[in-house]
Design a protein around this motif. Structure first.
Motif, short mmCIF file in Angstrom:
data_model
loop_
_atom_site.label_atom_id
_atom_site.label_comp_id
_atom_site.label_asym_id
_atom_site.label_seq_id
_atom_site.Cartn_x
_atom_site.Cartn_y
_atom_site.Cartn_z
N LEU A 87 19.17 -18.56 -25.09
CA LEU A 87 19.21 -18.14 -23.25
C LEU A 87 20.53 -17.82 -22.39
N ILE A 88 20.86 -16.57 -22.09
CA ILE A 88 22.39 -15.94 -21.72
C ILE A 88 22.04 -15.94 -19.95
N SER A 116 21.83 -18.65 -35.21
CA SER A 116 22.36 -19.60 -34.51
C SER A 116 22.90 -19.13 -32.86
N MET A 117 23.53 -20.03 -31.88
CA MET A 117 24.29 -19.18 -30.45
C MET A 117 24.97 -18.22 -31.12
N ASP A 118 25.91 -18.48 -32.04
CA ASP A 118 27.32 -18.22 -32.36
C ASP A 118 26.88 -16.68 -32.78
N GLU A 119 25.25 -16.27 -33.31
CA GLU A 119 24.99 -15.31 -34.42
C GLU A 119 24.16 -14.33 -32.54
N TYR A 120 23.47 -14.73 -31.88
CA TYR A 120 23.62 -13.72 -31.01
C TYR A 120 24.59 -13.24 -30.47
N ASP A 121 25.90 -14.66 -29.81
CA ASP A 121 27.25 -14.01 -29.22
C ASP A 121 27.94 -12.85 -29.57
N THR A 141 25.69 -17.87 -25.52
CA THR A 141 23.95 -18.16 -25.54
C THR A 141 23.94 -19.73 -25.32
N GLY A 142 23.01 -20.06 -24.43
CA GLY A 142 22.55 -21.84 -24.73
C GLY A 142 20.82 -21.32 -24.80
N ILE A 143 21.22 -23.39 -25.31
CA ILE A 143 19.71 -23.86 -25.67
C ILE A 143 18.54 -23.51 -24.55
N TRP A 144 17.52 -23.27 -24.51
CA TRP A 144 16.11 -23.23 -23.06
C TRP A 144 15.03 -24.08 -24.12
#
Lengths: 483, 483
Positions: A87-88, A116-121, A141-144
Motif C-alpha cells: 500500500l502506498i 519486498s517493500m524496499d523493491e516497490y519503493d 510502501t506499507g503492508i495492507w
C-alpha cells in the motif's frame, strides 16, 4: 476498440445479470455486486456443472463451512501474516493505492508478485511515479492485510471473515476423515462467499471485495502421488513465455508437471471448462515461476482463459505439500497424520488445490458468448443449453382464443424438470429477442394450430430454426437438447 | 425422556450432517456450525424444493445480493437502532447473558418480546434472579445490537454484515422493477447466509451467529390486496392460545387474516412444508399479538412445527406495509413509488414477507424423520426421497467376479440424473445400515444373478422390501420413485 469490460457491464445491468450493490446509496463501496435473476441462475448452473464434473465424478466430499472463523485458524493458515498487498499513500492528498497495480499501469510491465517493500519503493523512484490525483510524492510502501476483522459476542473475541473458502476444509479434516471412511487420496470441496478488503477493487467482477469461490483440496500421500493412470490428453502449457501443446503423460515424463496426480486434475479442469462451452484454443495452463508462486506452493498452475483483458486466471492450482496440515496441527495441537491403507503407514497428507473464482468464470462466459447478430438485428448470448439462465421460454402467440391457458399448462408441466419462463407481453418477435438477449436456447410458442393439432413451435436461438413438436413429445425432446 | 436436541446433535456429528465450526481450536466461538456432506446435501435439497414450490411456481424473481452492506442501508432498515437484545452483566464476575432468556428459564413463563429495559429490571428484581455463575446481582439491563460492524477499504468505512437476507431485495427493488417488466403484485426471493452477534447462542442449530435464510418479499398495491382467488384449504390457526381449523376463505371473512393476499401465501407455505414431508397435524400458524410482533408489522403469522423443544418457529410471515420502501426511499433519496398497471395509479408498494430459517427447517426435518427400528436393529431417517442427501446407493455384493465394474457403470449412468453414492467396503448388511442411518431411500446391489440376467436388487429403506429390476429399467423406475 470498444472496452469489452464496460460493454459487458452495460449488458449485465440492462438484462438483470448483476449490478453494483446498494448502487443508489451515498456510502456505497466499490467492489460489491448483487447478482440479479439471470446472473444468479447462471452462477448456480456453473456451480452445478462444477459439482457434477469435478466433485461427484471423483467421489469427493462437499461441505459448507462457516464464513466467520476464529483468529487461530488464520494464524495456522498464515493469512494474518502473509495475506497482504503493498500500500502506498500520497504524502499530500492521502490518496491510497496498491503499489504493484500503479507501477504496472505506468510501466506497462508485469510486476512480480513477491517483491519486498524496499523493491516497490525502488521501482516507484526509478519510474518517477507520482500521485495520479495531485502529482505529489508517495510515502514508503506499507503492508495492507486483506482480512476483515470482526468481534464475536459481548467480549468481541477476535475473528475474521474468510479470505478463501478452503480453511474449513482443513479445520474439518480430522472429523471428515473419521466419519467418511475415505482413504487417501480423496478430495474435499467447498463453494461459497469469500471476502478480501482490497485496496482498490476494479474491473467489474474481476477484482471485488466479496466474491464466490469453488475450492477443492485433494489430500494425498506423496509416496503414491504417481499412482494415477493418465489419459493421452493434450493440454496447452505455457511455460516461461512459451506455449507447448503436449500430452500430460509426456509432460510428467519431461518433469514439466511434478506428478501424475496433478496431471490427472489438470485434465479434469480442462474437461470441466469444455462442458461450460469454452474451447481448447481459448485456454492454457500457465506454470508460475518461483518468484511468482505462493510461498507454500511446490508447483503452481494457473488455468487461464483468453478474454479482452488478456489471459485471465480462472483457477489457481497449487501443490501445497504438507503446509496446511502442518500449520493447523501445530496451532490446534492435534496430530493430523493418518494411516494410508495402501501403504499401511502413517503419513501427514499433502494437499493439491484447485481454487476456482466463480465470478471470473461467469464474467468470461458472458464475454465469450456475447454476440451481435446484425443480420437479424439482435444480440445474444450463445450459452450451452444447460448453462443458460432460462432453458426454455413459453409464449402464447396472442392473448386470446385460450392460448395463454394452454401455454401456462405447458409451463407448469415443463417447470417440474427445466428452468422455464412464461411471457405473454409484447409482440412475439420482441419476446424472442428478449430471450436471445439473456441466452435462452429454446422458445415454445402456442398458436392457432396448437388448438387444432396439439403441436407447438419450438424455436432455436442459434440458427433461428423453427420446428413443430407435439406437446406430448416436448419433455423428451427438450431433455435430449439439454447438453 | 432423553434430550432430543442432544440426540440429534450426536447423530449429526457421527453421520456427517454438521459439527461445531473449528471445533478443535482453543478460541472457537459458540453458535457456528459447519455442514458436512450429508447436511450440505439436505440443506441444498430444502432450498431446491423452496425454489420450486414458492419461487418458480409463483413466477418470482430470485437474486443473490451482497452480505456486506453499507451503513446507510441499515439506517434505512432500522437495524442499527432496533435490532437489539436486552443484555445483563453480573456486577461481580462480569458474566453476560440475555435478560429475557434468563428470566424465561427461571420463571418458566414466556417473556413478551417488546419489553422496555425498565420492565426487564423489574422482572429480574421481582423474581430475585441472580448470576447463575456466582450468585451476585446483575447490573441494569442494557441494549446489545446484534449487527456485526466492519470497516471497508483503507478508510475503514462503516459497513455491516446483513442480519437478515432481505435488505438487498429492497436496495435492488428499483432496478428489478425497471428491468424485469413485472407488474404488482410480484415477489422477489433471496437465500443465503446471515449473521447476528447473539449474546448467548444455544440449542444446536436453533440459535446461531451465522445461519441460512430463505426470504421472499412480495410487493403489492394495498388497494388490490384482496384480488387473489383463494382455495378452500383449511389451516390450523393458533390465536390467543386457541387452535381453530378453518378454511382461509373463512379466516379472511372473519377478519382473522387481514387479506386474501396473505391467505394465499400461507396456503403455499403449508404446501411447501408438506412437500418436505411434514404432516398437517405437526404444523400451525400462530398469530402474534401486538405486544409480540415486530414494530413494522401490521400482522404477523409465525409458521410453527411441533418438535421436542415445543412449537418451533420456522418461518415468520410479516405484513410490513410500506415500512421498507418508505425508509429506503428516504435514506437513498429516491422515489420508490411505481405505476400499478392494474389501477393505472402510482403507489408505494406494500410488502408481505415470508422469512424462512433454513437451519431450523433442517433441524426439524432431522428430528421428525429420526427413527429407531429396534426390530431390525437399525436407526434411520425416513426422509422423503427427493429430500434425502443420497437418493440411491449402488453396491457390488462382493468385490470380485466383475461385480464392482458393473456397479460402477450403473453409478456413472445414474449419477447424471440422481444423487448417487458408490460403496464397496464392508458386508452388504452394514452397507445397507449405513445408508439407512443417513436416510437413503433406495439401494441397488449388483450380485451373481446380475452377471447372468442383467437385473439388480432394488432395496427400499422404509419397509426393507427387495425387488429385482432390469438395469435398463432403473432410470425410469427411480424417476417414478423420486417424490
Amino acid at each position: 476498440m470498444e472496452n469489452k469490460l464496460d460493454k459487458i457491464m452495460d449488458v449485465a445491468l440492462k438484462r438483470g445479470f448483476f449490478w453494483p450493490s446498494a448502487e443508489n446509496y451515498s456510502d456505497k463501496q466499490a467492489g460489491f455486486f448483487d447478482y440479479g435473476p439471470n446472473g444468479r441462475a447462471l452462477k448456480e448452473n456453473i456451480i452445478r456443472i462444477w459439482r457434477k464434473e469435478l466433485v461427484n465424478k471423483e467421489g469427493m466430499i462437499e461441505i459448507d463451512g462457516c464464513q466467520i472463523l476464529p483468529k487461530s485458524v488464520f494464524v495456522a493458515s498464515g493469512h494474518l501474516t502473509s495475506f497482504n498487498d503493498p500500500l502506498i499513500t500520497c504524502k499530500k492528498c492521502k490518496f491510497k493505492i496498491r503499489a504493484d497495480q500503479l507501477i504496472q499501469e505506468r510501466t506497462k510491465k508485469e510486476v512480480p508478485e513477491k517483491l519486498s517493500m524496499d523493491e516497490y519503493d525502488k521501482l516507484i523512484k526509478k519510474n518517477k511515479i507520482k500521485c495520479p490525483k495531485c502529482k505529489s510524492e508517495f510515502s514508503k510502501t506499507g503492508i495492507w492485510n486483506l482480512m476483515f476483522p470482526l468481534g464475536i459476542g459481548t467480549e468481541r473475541k477476535e475473528a475474521y471473515l474468510r479470505g478463501e473458502s478452503c480453511q474449513s476444509i482443513f479445520t474439518s479434516f480430522p472429523r471428515i476423515f473419521k466419519t467418511s471412511r475415505k482413504n487417501l487420496p480423496f478430495g474435499i470441496a467447498q463453494t461459497g462467499k469469500v471476502f478480501r478488503n482490497e485496496i482498490s477493487p476494479r474491473q467489474n467482477l474481476l477484482r471485488t471485495r466479496e466474491f464466490n469461490q469453488a475450492e477443492i483440496e485433494v489430500f494425498f500421500n506423496p509416496e503414491t502421488e504417481n499412482d494415477f493412470k493418465l489419459k493421452e490428453t493434450k493440454l496447452n502449457f505455457h511455460i516461461k513465455n512459451k506455449v507447448q501443446r503436449i500430452s500430460v503423460k509426456e509432460a510428467v515424463k519431461k518433469k514439466i508437471i511434478i506428478s501424475n496426480l496433478i496431471a490427472h486434475y489438470l485434465v479434469l479442469l480442462k474437461e470441466f471448462h469444455e462442458k461450460l462451452g469454452i474451447s481448447e484454443k481459448e485456454m492454457r495452463f500457465r506454470k508460475l515461476e518461483d518468484k511468482d508462486k505462493p510461498f507454500y506452493s511446490k508447483e503452481t498452475w494457473d488455468f487461464e482463459v483468453l478474454t479482452s483483458t488478456g489471459w485471465l486466471e480462472l483457477v489457481a492450482c497449487n501443490h501445497r505439500s504438507d503446509y496446511d496440515l502442518k500449520g493447523h496441527g501445530r496451532i490446534s495441537k492435534q496430530k493430523l497424520d493418518v494411516v494410508d491403507e495402501k501403504t499401511g503407514k502413517r503419513v501427514l497428507p499433502n494437499v493439491f488445490e484447485l481454487s476456482a473464482g466463480i465470478d471470473r468464470i461467469l464474467y468470461a462466459l458472458l464475454e465469450l458468448n456475447y454476440k451481435e447478430d446484425k443480420k437479424n438485428e439482435r444480440t445474444l448470448f450463445s450459452f450451452k443449453p444447460k448453462l443458460a439462465p432460462v432453458f426454455v421460454a413459453i409464449f402464447p402467440l396472442v392473448n386470446k382464443e385460450g392460448m395463454p391457458k394452454v401455454a401456462k399448462e405447458i409451463f407448469n408441466q415443463l417447470n417440474e424438470e427445466f428452468d422455464c419462463f412464461y411471457d405473454e407481453s409484447g409482440s412475439i418477435g420482441r419476446r424472442y429477442r428478449r430471450q436471445d438477449e439473456i441466452g435462452t436456447p429454446f422458445c415454445i410458442t402456442v398458436d392457432g394450430q396448437t388448438l387444432k393439432d396439439k403441436t407447438v413451435t419450438l424455436r432455436f436461438r442459434d440458427d433461428l430454426k423453427q420446428i413443430r413438436v407435439k406437446i406430448t413429445d416436448l419433455a423428451k425432446k427438450l431433455k435430449d437438447l439439454k447438453i
